[in-house]
Enzyme design. Sequence first.
Site, mmCIF file in Angstrom:
data_model
loop_
_atom_site.group_PDB
_atom_site.id
_atom_site.type_symbol
_atom_site.label_atom_id
_atom_site.label_comp_id
_atom_site.label_asym_id
_atom_site.label_seq_id
_atom_site.Cartn_x
_atom_site.Cartn_y
_atom_site.Cartn_z
ATOM 1 C CD GLU A 1 -2.409 1.693 0.525
ATOM 2 O OE1 GLU A 1 -3.306 0.885 -0.131
ATOM 3 O OE2 GLU A 1 -2.584 2.968 0.165
ATOM 4 C CG ASP B 1 -6.764 4.852 -6.663
ATOM 5 O OD1 ASP B 1 -7.559 4.474 -5.880
ATOM 6 O OD2 ASP B 1 -5.581 5.180 -6.216
ATOM 7 C CG ASP C 1 -17.024 -0.381 -7.956
ATOM 8 O OD1 ASP C 1 -15.963 -0.182 -7.981
ATOM 9 O OD2 ASP C 1 -17.814 0.745 -7.789
ATOM 10 C CD GLU D 1 -10.378 -3.169 3.906
ATOM 11 O OE1 GLU D 1 -9.872 -3.017 2.961
ATOM 12 O OE2 GLU D 1 -9.878 -3.268 5.335
ATOM 13 C CE1 TYR D 2 -11.645 1.568 -0.214
ATOM 14 C CE2 TYR D 2 -12.560 2.090 -2.651
ATOM 15 C CZ TYR D 2 -11.813 2.503 -1.404
ATOM 16 O OH TYR D 2 -11.472 3.706 -1.055
HETATM 17 N N1 SAH Z 1 -7.867 -3.129 -2.165
HETATM 18 C C1 SAH Z 1 -8.584 -2.298 -1.139
HETATM 19 C C2 SAH Z 1 -8.550 -0.805 -1.461
HETATM 20 C C3 SAH Z 1 -8.892 -0.277 -2.686
HETATM 21 S S1 SAH Z 1 -8.727 1.364 -2.822
HETATM 22 C C4 SAH Z 1 -10.039 -2.668 -1.285
HETATM 23 O O1 SAH Z 1 -10.538 -3.457 -2.231
HETATM 24 O O2 SAH Z 1 -10.997 -2.605 -0.350
HETATM 25 C C5 SAH Z 1 -7.212 1.596 -4.021
HETATM 26 C C6 SAH Z 1 -5.973 1.581 -2.763
HETATM 27 O O3 SAH Z 1 -4.778 1.369 -3.805
HETATM 28 C C7 SAH Z 1 -5.840 2.862 -2.054
HETATM 29 O O4 SAH Z 1 -5.645 2.356 -0.709
HETATM 30 C C8 SAH Z 1 -4.578 3.483 -2.585
HETATM 31 O O5 SAH Z 1 -3.909 4.403 -1.574
HETATM 32 C C9 SAH Z 1 -3.728 2.366 -3.138
HETATM 33 N N2 SAH Z 1 -3.014 2.560 -4.208
HETATM 34 C C10 SAH Z 1 -3.013 3.500 -5.453
HETATM 35 N N3 SAH Z 1 -2.241 3.501 -6.185
HETATM 36 C C11 SAH Z 1 -1.178 2.806 -5.615
HETATM 37 C C12 SAH Z 1 0.281 2.182 -6.099
HETATM 38 N N4 SAH Z 1 0.617 3.023 -7.173
HETATM 39 N N5 SAH Z 1 0.828 1.453 -5.376
HETATM 40 C C13 SAH Z 1 0.232 1.011 -4.005
HETATM 41 N N6 SAH Z 1 -0.840 1.318 -3.872
HETATM 42 C C14 SAH Z 1 -1.633 2.241 -4.448
#
Ligand code: SAH
Length: 216
Positions: free
Chosen positions: A68, A117, A153, A192-193
């Site tokens: 993360e 993201d 999603d 979580e998401y």
């Molecule tokens: N996988 C989790 C969180 C999804 S939100 C779930 O499904 O609940 C996406 C996460 O990716 C965020 O916490 C963001 O900080 C992280 N993230 C985004 N770009 C990233 C990168 N280049 N390297 C590592 N983490 C990243």
Amino acid sequence: MRLKNVPGAAEYIANSPYATPDPQQHKGNWKALFGNDHPVRLEIGMGKGQFMIGMSEAEPDVNYIGMEKYSSVIKRAVQKQEEHQLPNLKLICADAADLEDLFAESEIDRIYLNFSDPWPKDRHWKRRLSSEVFLKKYEIILRDKGTVEMKTDNVPLFDFSLESFADRGWELLYVTRDLHSEPDLKDNIMTEYEAKFSAQGKPVMKLVAMKPGIIK
Ligand code: SAH
């Protein structure tokens, strides 16, 4: 993800034995750190770690690394690991842009991308974790026939990803646009998401793509 400014998060994880400091020092030697020869699987952007904790509990014979980018977010995963103390889980605060500094060629068995993201603006496409910029990195660190498993999603991100994997010659082994209505869901560990969006009635999409034998 909206970021709250969590004071002291970086300091917290720097002082916890459950977050691996200087992860680049383990490049090529992750199995030695785990102390076994089991496959190493990586979640990029694990957020607060629910999926990584669940997977590590469900599969003790697999080594997991949760990556993360933000210390304010990983702090929550570190706190969960302090409770669970799972020997087959390591947590690292790092950016996917630096994957080749962290892992040697073919060191990783599988990569998970969960609710990454979406970067919806066209001009930001290279920032998506399923863009060719990142697929090229995955092709290096994944073993032969290694896979990426992605859940989201977000329809535009999912469509973009299907095209992006196909463009680079990856084989799509599994594709569903409504994972939760599939009959063989029993092994699915929710992120979580995923829990949040499926509770709102949003379909969760999933793909599994295999690294091509001949790299373009
Ligand atoms: N996988 C989790 C969180 C999804 S939100 C779930 O499904 O609940 C996406 C996460 O990716 C965020 O916490 C963001 O900080 C992280 N993230 C985004 N770009 C990233 C990168 N280049 N390297 C590592 N983490 C990243």
